[in-house]
Motif scaffolding. Structure first.
Motif, PDB file in Angstrom:
ATOM      1  N   THR A 294       0.837  -1.198   0.000  1.00 50.51           N
ATOM      2  CA  THR A 294       0.000   0.000   0.000  1.00 50.51           C
ATOM      3  C   THR A 294       0.867   1.241   0.000  1.00 50.51           C
ATOM      4  O   THR A 294       0.612   2.189  -0.742  1.00 50.51           O
ATOM      5  N   LYS A 295       1.928   1.242   0.811  1.00 50.65           N
ATOM      6  CA  LYS A 295       2.836   2.387   0.874  1.00 50.65           C
ATOM      7  C   LYS A 295       3.515   2.601  -0.468  1.00 50.65           C
ATOM      8  O   LYS A 295       3.623   3.724  -0.951  1.00 50.65           O
ATOM      9  N   VAL A 296       3.953   1.504  -1.099  1.00 53.44           N
ATOM     10  CA  VAL A 296       4.596   1.598  -2.410  1.00 53.44           C
ATOM     11  C   VAL A 296       3.605   2.160  -3.423  1.00 53.44           C
ATOM     12  O   VAL A 296       3.940   3.053  -4.212  1.00 53.44           O
ATOM     13  N   ASN A 297       2.381   1.663  -3.400  1.00 48.83           N
ATOM     14  CA  ASN A 297       1.358   2.150  -4.327  1.00 48.83           C
ATOM     15  C   ASN A 297       1.057   3.625  -4.084  1.00 48.83           C
ATOM     16  O   ASN A 297       0.879   4.388  -5.034  1.00 48.83           O
ATOM     17  N   GLU A 298       0.997   4.043  -2.828  1.00 47.91           N
ATOM     18  CA  GLU A 298       0.760   5.446  -2.516  1.00 47.91           C
ATOM     19  C   GLU A 298       1.910   6.304  -3.020  1.00 47.91           C
ATOM     20  O   GLU A 298       1.691   7.387  -3.572  1.00 47.91           O
ATOM     21  N   ASP A 299       3.142   5.821  -2.849  1.00 48.51           N
ATOM     22  CA  ASP A 299       4.310   6.555  -3.332  1.00 48.51           C
ATOM     23  C   ASP A 299       4.292   6.671  -4.855  1.00 48.51           C
ATOM     24  O   ASP A 299       4.584   7.731  -5.412  1.00 48.51           O
ATOM     25  N   GLU A 300       3.949   5.572  -5.535  1.00 54.02           N
ATOM     26  CA  GLU A 300       3.872   5.596  -6.996  1.00 54.02           C
ATOM     27  C   GLU A 300       2.773   6.544  -7.461  1.00 54.02           C
ATOM     28  O   GLU A 300       2.953   7.292  -8.423  1.00 54.02           O
ATOM     29  N   LEU A 301       1.629   6.525  -6.773  1.00 50.88           N
ATOM     30  CA  LEU A 301       0.530   7.413  -7.124  1.00 50.88           C
ATOM     31  C   LEU A 301       0.952   8.869  -6.954  1.00 50.88           C
ATOM     32  O   LEU A 301       0.691   9.712  -7.816  1.00 50.88           O
ATOM     33  N   HIS A 302       1.633   9.177  -5.854  1.00 50.10           N
ATOM     34  CA  HIS A 302       2.115  10.539  -5.619  1.00 50.10           C
ATOM     35  C   HIS A 302       3.105  10.944  -6.719  1.00 50.10           C
ATOM     36  O   HIS A 302       3.034  12.059  -7.242  1.00 50.10           O
ATOM     37  N   HIS A 303       4.001  10.027  -7.068  1.00 54.17           N
ATOM     38  CA  HIS A 303       4.981  10.303  -8.119  1.00 54.17           C
ATOM     39  C   HIS A 303       4.276  10.578  -9.453  1.00 54.17           C
ATOM     40  O   HIS A 303       4.638  11.516 -10.179  1.00 54.17           O
ATOM     41  N   LEU A 304       3.263   9.773  -9.781  1.00 53.47           N
ATOM     42  CA  LEU A 304       2.521   9.972 -11.025  1.00 53.47           C
ATOM     43  C   LEU A 304       1.763  11.293 -11.018  1.00 53.47           C
ATOM     44  O   LEU A 304       1.704  11.989 -12.039  1.00 53.47           O
ATOM     45  N   LYS A 305       1.187  11.650  -9.876  1.00 53.68           N
ATOM     46  CA  LYS A 305       0.491  12.937  -9.777  1.00 53.68           C
ATOM     47  C   LYS A 305       1.458  14.094 -10.003  1.00 53.68           C
ATOM     48  O   LYS A 305       1.110  15.081 -10.665  1.00 53.68           O
ATOM     49  N   MET A 306       2.661  13.972  -9.460  1.00 56.99           N
ATOM     50  CA  MET A 306       3.676  15.018  -9.657  1.00 56.99           C
ATOM     51  C   MET A 306       4.063  15.103 -11.136  1.00 56.99           C
ATOM     52  O   MET A 306       4.212  16.204 -11.674  1.00 56.99           O
ATOM     53  N   LYS A 307       4.209  13.953 -11.793  1.00 59.54           N
ATOM     54  CA  LYS A 307       4.539  13.939 -13.217  1.00 59.54           C
ATOM     55  C   LYS A 307       3.431  14.594 -14.036  1.00 59.54           C
ATOM     56  O   LYS A 307       3.706  15.363 -14.956  1.00 59.54           O
ATOM     57  N   VAL A 308       2.178  14.275 -13.716  1.00 58.18           N
ATOM     58  CA  VAL A 308       1.048  14.863 -14.430  1.00 58.18           C
ATOM     59  C   VAL A 308       1.044  16.377 -14.252  1.00 58.18           C
ATOM     60  O   VAL A 308       0.853  17.131 -15.215  1.00 58.18           O
ATOM     61  N   ALA A 309       1.273  16.837 -13.030  1.00 57.75           N
ATOM     62  CA  ALA A 309       1.315  18.278 -12.770  1.00 57.75           C
ATOM     63  C   ALA A 309       2.445  18.924 -13.570  1.00 57.75           C
ATOM     64  O   ALA A 309       2.261  20.008 -14.141  1.00 57.75           O
ATOM     65  N   GLN A 310       3.605  18.272 -13.622  1.00 55.23           N
ATOM     66  CA  GLN A 310       4.726  18.786 -14.413  1.00 55.23           C
ATOM     67  C   GLN A 310       4.371  18.867 -15.883  1.00 55.23           C
ATOM     68  O   GLN A 310       4.646  19.873 -16.545  1.00 55.23           O
ATOM     69  N   LEU A 311       3.778  17.798 -16.398  1.00 54.44           N
ATOM     70  CA  LEU A 311       3.401  17.774 -17.807  1.00 54.44           C
ATOM     71  C   LEU A 311       2.345  18.829 -18.127  1.00 54.44           C
ATOM     72  O   LEU A 311       2.405  19.482 -19.171  1.00 54.44           O
ATOM     73  N   GLU A 312       1.372  18.997 -17.241  1.00 60.07           N
ATOM     74  CA  GLU A 312       0.356  20.021 -17.453  1.00 60.07           C
ATOM     75  C   GLU A 312       0.978  21.415 -17.465  1.00 60.07           C
ATOM     76  O   GLU A 312       0.640  22.250 -18.301  1.00 60.07           O
ATOM     77  N   SER A 313       1.895  21.652 -16.542  1.00 60.46           N
ATOM     78  CA  SER A 313       2.581  22.939 -16.485  1.00 60.46           C
ATOM     79  C   SER A 313       3.402  23.167 -17.747  1.00 60.46           C
ATOM     80  O   SER A 313       3.367  24.249 -18.346  1.00 60.46           O
ATOM     81  N   HIS A 314       4.126  22.156 -18.168  1.00 54.84           N
ATOM     82  CA  HIS A 314       4.944  22.260 -19.372  1.00 54.84           C
ATOM     83  C   HIS A 314       4.060  22.453 -20.604  1.00 54.84           C
ATOM     84  O   HIS A 314       4.370  23.259 -21.492  1.00 54.84           O
ATOM     85  N   ASN A 315       2.951  21.730 -20.660  1.00 52.67           N
ATOM     86  CA  ASN A 315       2.018  21.853 -21.771  1.00 52.67           C
ATOM     87  C   ASN A 315       1.443  23.270 -21.834  1.00 52.67           C
ATOM     88  O   ASN A 315       1.315  23.848 -22.921  1.00 52.67           O
ATOM     89  N   LYS A 316       1.100  23.822 -20.695  1.00 53.76           N
ATOM     90  CA  LYS A 316       0.567  25.186 -20.640  1.00 53.76           C
ATOM     91  C   LYS A 316       1.611  26.174 -21.169  1.00 53.76           C
ATOM     92  O   LYS A 316       1.294  27.063 -21.964  1.00 53.76           O
ATOM     93  N   TYR A 317       2.859  26.000 -20.729  1.00 55.20           N
ATOM     94  CA  TYR A 317       3.941  26.875 -21.202  1.00 55.20           C
ATOM     95  C   TYR A 317       4.092  26.756 -22.722  1.00 55.20           C
ATOM     96  O   TYR A 317       4.198  27.765 -23.432  1.00 55.20           O
ATOM     97  N   LEU A 318       4.114  25.513 -23.237  1.00 52.91           N
ATOM     98  CA  LEU A 318       4.272  25.312 -24.676  1.00 52.91           C
ATOM     99  C   LEU A 318       3.104  25.901 -25.451  1.00 52.91           C
ATOM    100  O   LEU A 318       3.293  26.491 -26.527  1.00 52.91           O
ATOM    101  N   TYR A 319       1.902  25.755 -24.923  1.00 58.20           N
ATOM    102  CA  TYR A 319       0.719  26.306 -25.586  1.00 58.20           C
ATOM    103  C   TYR A 319       0.825  27.829 -25.665  1.00 58.20           C
ATOM    104  O   TYR A 319       0.602  28.422 -26.728  1.00 58.20           O
ATOM    105  N   GLU A 320       1.186  28.464 -24.542  1.00 56.21           N
ATOM    106  CA  GLU A 320       1.335  29.924 -24.524  1.00 56.21           C
ATOM    107  C   GLU A 320       2.471  30.357 -25.449  1.00 56.21           C
ATOM    108  O   GLU A 320       2.341  31.349 -26.180  1.00 56.21           O
ATOM    109  N   HIS A 321       3.585  29.628 -25.425  1.00 53.09           N
ATOM    110  CA  HIS A 321       4.717  29.953 -26.274  1.00 53.09           C
ATOM    111  C   HIS A 321       4.331  29.800 -27.752  1.00 53.09           C
ATOM    112  O   HIS A 321       4.720  30.619 -28.600  1.00 53.09           O
ATOM    113  N   ASN A 322       3.566  28.765 -28.066  1.00 51.99           N
ATOM    114  CA  ASN A 322       3.104  28.542 -29.429  1.00 51.99           C
ATOM    115  C   ASN A 322       2.219  29.695 -29.896  1.00 51.99           C
ATOM    116  O   ASN A 322       2.347  30.150 -31.048  1.00 51.99           O
TER     117      ASN A 322
END
Length: 99
Positions: free
Chosen positions: A46-74
């Protein structure tokens, strides 16, 4: 006197032991040990799954932020290209008029 019904010094009957034989006690200890290991393993998973879920959420937030930057830059690049194309057309037309 029957097994498990020994009398105490003051005459009260002793409660019969649930697991009177050594084998039953050993089996109970094994089952409790298995249960403890299972609970610990489940907790770790459960702890491993929670850690993986947190890591994936952080990746999604990073990708969304990067996507927003690229969209604005475009958008900025498209505006700049449009502006350059308009300037280029006006420059070409001024050269053609001079020639």
């Amino acid at each position: 006197m029957s097994e498990g019904n020994e009398r105490l010094l003051d005459g009260q009957k002793r409660i019969p032991l649930l697991f009177s034989s050594v084998q039953d006690k050993q089996r109970l200890e094994e089952l409790i040990g298995d249960l403890i290991r299972h609970v610990a393993k489940t907790h770790v998973q459960t702890k491993v799954n929670e850690d993986e879920l947190h890591h994936l959420k952080m990746k999604v937030a990073q990708l969304e932020s990067h996507n927003k930057y690229l969209y604005e830059h475009n958008e900025k690049l498209e505006k700049r290209v449009t502006h350059l194309e308009q300037n280029n057309k006006s420059t070409e037309s001024s050269y053609l008029q001079k020639a």
